[in-house]
Design a protein around this motif. Structure first.
Motif, PDB file in Angstrom:
ATOM      1  N   PHE A 115      28.951  50.953  16.400  1.00  0.00           N
ATOM      2  CA  PHE A 115      28.244  51.538  15.354  1.00  0.00           C
ATOM      3  C   PHE A 115      26.604  51.089  15.518  1.00  0.00           C
ATOM      4  N   ARG A 116      26.114  51.796  14.735  1.00  0.00           N
ATOM      5  CA  ARG A 116      24.356  51.688  14.761  1.00  0.00           C
ATOM      6  C   ARG A 116      23.981  51.696  13.196  1.00  0.00           C
ATOM      7  N   GLN A 117      22.857  50.951  13.091  1.00  0.00           N
ATOM      8  CA  GLN A 117      22.246  50.992  11.618  1.00  0.00           C
ATOM      9  C   GLN A 117      20.958  51.370  11.726  1.00  0.00           C
ATOM     10  N   ALA A 118      20.300  52.282  11.405  1.00  0.00           N
ATOM     11  CA  ALA A 118      18.873  52.747  11.546  1.00  0.00           C
ATOM     12  C   ALA A 118      18.105  52.061  10.212  1.00  0.00           C
ATOM     13  N   PRO A 119      16.964  51.761  10.282  1.00  0.00           N
ATOM     14  CA  PRO A 119      16.240  51.142   9.124  1.00  0.00           C
ATOM     15  C   PRO A 119      16.265  52.218   7.680  1.00  0.00           C
ATOM     16  N   GLY A 120      16.987  51.852   6.722  1.00  0.00           N
ATOM     17  CA  GLY A 120      16.922  52.666   5.596  1.00  0.00           C
ATOM     18  C   GLY A 120      18.150  53.479   5.461  1.00  0.00           C
TER      19      GLY A 120
ATOM     20  N   VAL B 141      29.179  55.464  16.323  1.00  0.00           N
ATOM     21  CA  VAL B 141      28.622  55.798  17.645  1.00  0.00           C
ATOM     22  C   VAL B 141      29.749  56.162  18.843  1.00  0.00           C
ATOM     23  N   ALA B 142      30.666  55.225  18.979  1.00  0.00           N
ATOM     24  CA  ALA B 142      31.717  55.503  19.973  1.00  0.00           C
ATOM     25  C   ALA B 142      32.917  54.403  19.599  1.00  0.00           C
TER      26      ALA B 142
ATOM     27  N   PRO C 292      14.334  58.979  20.693  1.00  0.00           N
ATOM     28  CA  PRO C 292      13.641  58.077  19.534  1.00  0.00           C
ATOM     29  C   PRO C 292      14.863  58.075  18.227  1.00  0.00           C
ATOM     30  N   GLU C 293      15.527  58.888  18.105  1.00  0.00           N
ATOM     31  CA  GLU C 293      16.366  58.911  17.261  1.00  0.00           C
ATOM     32  C   GLU C 293      17.485  58.004  17.403  1.00  0.00           C
ATOM     33  N   ASP C 294      17.754  57.623  18.633  1.00  0.00           N
ATOM     34  CA  ASP C 294      18.722  56.322  18.923  1.00  0.00           C
ATOM     35  C   ASP C 294      18.439  55.002  18.373  1.00  0.00           C
TER      36      ASP C 294
ATOM     37  N   THR D 173      15.557  50.056  20.667  1.00  0.00           N
ATOM     38  CA  THR D 173      14.208  50.669  20.223  1.00  0.00           C
ATOM     39  C   THR D 173      13.608  51.857  21.321  1.00  0.00           C
ATOM     40  N   VAL D 174      13.705  53.026  21.062  1.00  0.00           N
ATOM     41  CA  VAL D 174      13.328  54.042  22.060  1.00  0.00           C
ATOM     42  C   VAL D 174      12.121  54.763  21.755  1.00  0.00           C
ATOM     43  N   SER D 175      11.061  54.539  22.547  1.00  0.00           N
ATOM     44  CA  SER D 175       9.744  54.983  22.023  1.00  0.00           C
ATOM     45  C   SER D 175       9.593  56.714  22.836  1.00  0.00           C
ATOM     46  N   SER D 176       8.737  57.305  21.958  1.00  0.00           N
ATOM     47  CA  SER D 176       8.684  58.735  22.448  1.00  0.00           C
ATOM     48  C   SER D 176       7.497  58.673  23.351  1.00  0.00           C
TER      49      SER D 176
END
Length: 123
Positions: free
Chosen positions: A36-41, A47-48, A87-89, A120-123
């Motif tokens: 699972f994943r949790q982004a800020p806010g 996820v899988a 980045p949305e990952d 953290t995925v940077s663009s």
């Protein structure tokens, strides 16, 4: 069951990471395992997942074709190979274990959780 997730880090968009989730104190060979994943806010999201036998896998639509979940019961470890990262990952990724029935994609169906690893995925 104690779970420890690791392998997160900073990666550029399009890159890859492999997360691992090592279980201890008890074998998880008869547990379904999930990431699972949790982004800020945001709320924690599925996820899988992979069934205890490894015969069936499940993915949320946004990662299909990019992420692969697998398990090695001999090593008591579950993996999440993440390719073509976006980045949305970006999120804290958690592994979880459950034994029983119910919807495998649902947070509340899991009994044990790891501490999370930051991707953290940077663009």
């Amino acid at each position: 069951v104690q779970l420890q997730a690791y392998g997160g880090g900073l990666v550029q968009a399009g890159g890859s990471l492999r997360l691992s989730c090592a279980a201890s104190r008890r074998t998880v060979s008869n547990y379904d395992m999930g990431w699972f994943r949790q982004a800020p806010g945001k709320e924690r999201e599925f996820v899988a997942a992979i069934t205890w036998s490894g015969s069936t896998t499940y993915y949320t639509d946004s990662v299909k074709g990019r992420f692969t979940i697998s398990r090695d019961n001999a090593k008591n470890t579950v993996y999440l190979q993440m390719n073509s990262l976006k980045p949305e990952d970006t999120a804290v990724y958690y592994c979880a274990a459950r034994i029983g029935f119910g919807r495998i994609v649902t947070v509340s169906q899991y009994d044990y959780w790891g501490q999370g690893t930051l991707v953290t995925v940077s663009s």
